[in-house]
Design a protein around this motif. Structure first.
Motif, PDB file in Angstrom:
ATOM      1  N   ARG A   1      22.043  19.483  -7.447  1.00 48.67           N
ATOM      2  CA  ARG A   1      22.069  20.693  -6.614  1.00 48.67           C
ATOM      3  C   ARG A   1      20.800  21.623  -6.975  1.00 48.67           C
ATOM      4  O   ARG A   1      19.951  22.289  -5.932  1.00 48.67           O
TER       5      ARG A   1
ATOM      6  N   GLN B   1      17.413  22.517  -4.615  1.00 51.17           N
ATOM      7  CA  GLN B   1      16.947  23.806  -4.234  1.00 51.17           C
ATOM      8  C   GLN B   1      15.504  24.090  -4.703  1.00 51.17           C
ATOM      9  O   GLN B   1      14.764  24.634  -3.851  1.00 51.17           O
TER      10      GLN B   1
ATOM     11  N   ARG C   1      13.124  22.118  -2.266  1.00 54.46           N
ATOM     12  CA  ARG C   1      13.276  22.862  -0.950  1.00 54.46           C
ATOM     13  C   ARG C   1      11.978  23.964  -1.081  1.00 54.46           C
ATOM     14  O   ARG C   1      11.448  24.429  -0.193  1.00 54.46           O
ATOM     15  N   TYR C   2      12.266  24.685  -2.311  1.00 53.21           N
ATOM     16  CA  TYR C   2      11.108  25.839  -2.572  1.00 53.21           C
ATOM     17  C   TYR C   2       9.854  25.481  -2.746  1.00 53.21           C
ATOM     18  O   TYR C   2       8.708  25.632  -2.189  1.00 53.21           O
TER      19      TYR C   2
END
Length: 177
Positions: free
Chosen positions: A89, A93, A96-97
């Motif tokens: 996870r 994240q 994505r950033y």
């Protein structure tokens, strides 16, 4: 420091990736979070396998040992899977950033006497200095924890800007604690 200072960062994905994924951070089984659990699970599996191979030598009264060791192995596997899920996870994240950074044209930090603002393509996050709990600076980056958490790589800005940011953050975050 009444006037507003502005530091423009280079949103180069590679610079940020080098920091986020250093030291096997992105590895699902051998990241700092999961490495110990992986080794323990492998050791438990080997022990269960060896005892299973030698089960014919066990008496009926000693068969509980195999069940107990199997339970320990299962417990280790569950703890490992929880840690792997956590790392997975986190990795999603971060990716994505990093994708947002890859597409952004403006990445700047603005700060003055009262406020600290991070602007990524018009998406602004503004905090008061008292909102920050801690700062950690290394040779490669500065991390800032609080209402929002940030990581600013040294390579994404000039040496002068890095020094200014580091000194200002140390001064402002320290005085609020």
């Amino acid at each position: 420091m009444n006037e507003e200072k502005v530091i423009t960062l280079k949103p180069d994905r590679k610079i940020f990736e080098d920091i986020y994924f250093s030291g096997n951070q992105g590895s699902l089984l051998f990241s700092p979070t999961t490495k110990g659990k992986t080794i323990t699970t492998i050791a438990a599996a080997v022990i269960v396998f060896i005892v299973f191979l030698l089960k014919d030598l066990l008496s009926k009264e000693s068969f509980g040992v195999l069940y107990f060791l199997s339970f320990i192995f299962l417990l280790c596997a569950v703890f490992l899977s929880v840690s792997v899920n956590k790392v997975s996870r986190w990795k999603k994240q971060v990716n994505r950033y990093l994708s947002v950074l890859e597409r952004c044209t403006i990445y700047e930090i603005r700060f003055d006497k009262n406020f600290f603002t991070v602007n990524i393509d018009g998406e602004k996050e503004t905090s008061e200095w008292k909102d920050f709990e801690s700062i950690d600076s290394t040779h490669d980056f500065i991390s800032l924890e609080g209402k929002y958490s940030y990581m600013f790589p040294r390579k994404a800005m000039s040496e002068k800007e890095y020094s200014l940011l580091k000194n200002t953050l140390k001064e402002k975050v320290k005085t609020n604690q």
